[in-house]
Design a protein around this motif. Structure first.
Motif, PDB file in Angstrom:
ATOM      1  N   GLY A 264       0.799  -1.220   0.000  1.00 60.09           N
ATOM      2  CA  GLY A 264       0.000   0.000   0.000  1.00 60.09           C
ATOM      3  C   GLY A 264       0.832   1.270   0.000  1.00 60.09           C
ATOM      4  O   GLY A 264       0.293   2.372   0.102  1.00 60.09           O
ATOM      5  N   LEU A 265       2.145   1.127  -0.136  1.00 60.40           N
ATOM      6  CA  LEU A 265       3.030   2.298  -0.034  1.00 60.40           C
ATOM      7  C   LEU A 265       3.476   2.797  -1.403  1.00 60.40           C
ATOM      8  O   LEU A 265       3.782   1.997  -2.288  1.00 60.40           O
ATOM      9  N   PRO A 266       3.547   4.105  -1.571  1.00 62.59           N
ATOM     10  CA  PRO A 266       4.075   4.669  -2.817  1.00 62.59           C
ATOM     11  C   PRO A 266       5.591   4.629  -2.827  1.00 62.59           C
ATOM     12  O   PRO A 266       6.235   4.471  -1.786  1.00 62.59           O
ATOM     13  N   MET A 267       6.171   4.765  -4.021  1.00 69.23           N
ATOM     14  CA  MET A 267       7.617   4.906  -4.127  1.00 69.23           C
ATOM     15  C   MET A 267       8.014   6.295  -3.634  1.00 69.23           C
ATOM     16  O   MET A 267       7.229   7.244  -3.705  1.00 69.23           O
ATOM     17  N   ILE A 268       9.221   6.394  -3.135  1.00 67.81           N
ATOM     18  CA  ILE A 268       9.704   7.686  -2.623  1.00 67.81           C
ATOM     19  C   ILE A 268      10.221   8.512  -3.797  1.00 67.81           C
ATOM     20  O   ILE A 268      11.118   8.075  -4.525  1.00 67.81           O
TER      21      ILE A 268
END
Length: 601
Positions: A264-268
């Protein structure tokens, strides 16, 4: 006796890596002063030679690189030098052609990079030695069969209506992203499910406005898909009076776009600024040399602690600087920890380094809300704008980009024990990719604007399951047996990678079936088969009998799993192209001498 037969070389896959190999081959042919007749057969799925699917020139300008202009060059600055007398890296090419933003720290449209790569190819073609003939074939290579000393490449043309055979003496495979995708994916996509989004102009154009669209994945490819369904449909991004990006809808977009992924995390995101020149202190060449002498290596017990130390040092170097202090290195890591302890006693309000919060700040959250994701995006954008010199967070995640080349040397050809190899492939590869190779910050600003506009919805971003409803001809996206929504379309925005014990691509299945290659297996302590072909350290195939076949070579993505992180325009990373070109010319030279000796008897 003069040999009038041409020596035939096949290059299967002619994106950037295929071109790099071709350029080196032509350079070596000229340097060796070979006079024998040589045919180079180029096989590619599209007519976008040298650019390939990823950098094809017909894609829209809003699809941009995540690799800055200054890192891009189509040329190898090594001997033998190119047959092209005057070569230009990408920035110089932009300047010479008055084309686009020439800053080395900017991110160009991918189509523009494709135009550059295509131009590099045409320049080589203009300077071909007279004894070299290049023949291109547009379509699919489906099988390779060995016939005495030759290799019969079975090829279907672009329309897949006609199959014919091309005989080659030597074959290089540089098949890129297609390596781990079924060739049938191209024909079995249905109107409701899109298995591969490129080219977005074709694959996504039939998705109706006001529909509900699920996007599997939330990486670079997902961002491309989301932009294609919004900006690609005449929506516009404008800055308000406060400089904040806002989205103005065209009315042609889907009603909702629901991305969903494992974490559920976006790329930085990144701002393109020049990376810090600070050297690594713990993950060093000397340390890696020691580990390589003591293979196999445990990733979590031996390698990961060194990575954490580098993240820690990079973080506090910048944090100390921001408070007017200097962070001193010491071989004894407890000395660093003591400095940090005293620092936080003096500045209790300063943020403390926490590995877990960097790699997954919501690990304990079973589901994530749109509000929480929006807050996290705002944080990432803020930190990315500061860059590595001002943001301790960005300095920490940037450490992997320095570590990666050294880690590749350890990882390659089974440097990790089998369990660690599997763990890295299935978890840490994706983690470090998300932390360190994210999109340009402007693309993440667009995601935030779409979220605020109500089009991009993160309700199902984590811990959701997508199921097909065959009766209603649609899909359902559901959160842990609770909240759910129907979907009109599902878009697979993930890029296929090697998977344990699996070859989805029919060409590679046939290579194994015919005994020309075997699957690589790491048997150190336990056993792990990452789903890639076995090669020697020159990139040459190891066949079913365990013998090296120097007439079959792999380069780039096909070697992923036995080498690490080939999804880059770098000419130096896992550079089997130069070795292959030199070996090929040596083989041609040897055959010529044998023929001369035979003719003189």
């Amino acid at each position: 006796m003069k040999n009038t037969r041409s020596y035939k070389i096949g290059i299967v896959g002619f994106g950037p890596k295929g071109f790099y190999a071709f350029e080196r081959l032509i350079a070596y042919i000229k340097a060796y002063n070979l006079l024998e007749r040589i045919q180079v057969h180029i096989f590619n799925t599209t007519g976008f030679l040298a650019s390939g699917d990823v950098y094809r020139q017909d894609q829209p300008e809003y699809l941009i690189m995540n690799y800055t202009n200054g890192n891009i060059s189509g040329w190898a600055l090594q001997e033998p030098f190119s047959v092209v007398p005057k070569t230009s890296d990408f920035v110089s090419w932009l300047e010479n052609n008055n084309n686009g933003n020439t800053s080395p720290n900017s991110y160009a449209p991918r189509a523009l990079v494709g135009e550059y790569l295509s131009d590099c190819y045409h320049q080589v073609m203009e300077h071909l030695p007279d004894n070299v003939e290049v023949i291109d074939h547009i379509g699919l290579v489906t099988n390779v069969v060995k016939n005495n000393t030759e290799y019969q490449l079975h090829f279907k043309n672009d329309g897949l209506s006609q199959e014919y055979v091309v005989n080659c003496d030597k074959v290089l495979f540089a098949t890129g992203h297609n390596t781990f995708r079924s060739q049938r994916d191209r024909s079995i996509d249905n109107a409701k499910k899109i298995n591969f989004i490129y080219p977005t102009n074709d694959t996504l154009k039939h998705l109706k406005k006001d529909s509900l669209v699920g996007i599997k994945g939330f990486g670079l490819t997902a961002i491309d898909a989301i932009l294609a369904l919004t900006e690609g449909r005449e929506g516009t991004f404008v800055k308000n009076e406060k400089g904040v990006l806002k989205y103005e809808a065209s009315g042609k977009e889907p009603f909702k776009i629901y991305p969903f992924s494992r974490t559920g995390l976006p790329m930085i995101p990144r701002n393109g600024s020049t990376e810090s020149s600070i050297e690594l202190h713990y993950f060093t060449k000397e340390c890696m040399a020691h580990l390589m002498e003591n293979k196999p290596v445990s990733f979590e017990c031996t390698v990961l602690p060194l990575i954490k130390k580098e993240f820690y040092f990079a973080y506090y170097r910048v944090l100390f600087k921001n408070y007017g202090h200097q962070f001193y290195y010491d071989e004894d890591f407890t000395v660093l920890e003591n400095q940090v302890q005293y620092f936080h006693e003096d500045y209790p309000e300063s943020p403390v380094f926490n590995w877990d919060s960097i790699v997954n700040p919501f690990n304990d959250e079973p589901i994530l809300s749109t509000v929480l994701l929006q807050y996290y995006l705002e944080f990432l954008i803020q930190e990315a704008k500061k860059g590595e010199d001002e943001s301790p967070f960005m300095a920490a995640v940037g450490a992997w980009r320095k570590i990666s080349p050294l880690f590749n040397e350890l990882y390659s050809f089974g440097g990790l024990d089998a369990a660690s190899h599997k763990l890295f492939d299935t978890y840490y590869f994706g983690l470090f990719n998300r932390l360190s190779y994210g999109p340009p910050v402007q693309n993440m600003q667009k995601m935030l604007a779409l979220c605020k506009a109500g089009i991009l919805d993160f309700t199902y971003i984590k811990a959701s399951i997508c199921t097909e409803n065959t009766v209603d001809d649609n899909y359902t996206l559901q959160l842990n047996d609770a909240q759910a929504t129907g979907l009109n379309y599902i878009v697979n925005a993930t890029i296929s990678r090697a998977r344990e014990g699996e070859f989805k691509n029919e060409l590679y299945q046939n290579l194994i079936k015919n005994g020309l290659v075997r699957a690589f297996q790491n048997k150190l302590n336990t056993s792990y088969t990452p789903g890639c072909v076995d090669i020697d350290e020159n990139g040459n195939a190891i066949n079913a009998h365990g013998k090296v076949d120097s007439h079959i070579t792999f380069y780039g993505t096909p070697t992923e799993g036995i080498t690490c992180d080939n999804d880059t325009l770098s000419r130096s990373r896992n550079n089997f192209a130069t070795i292959w070109a030199k070996q090929t010319c040596n083989t041609i030279l040897k055959k010529a001498r044998i023929t001369e000796n035979y003719g003189g008897e």
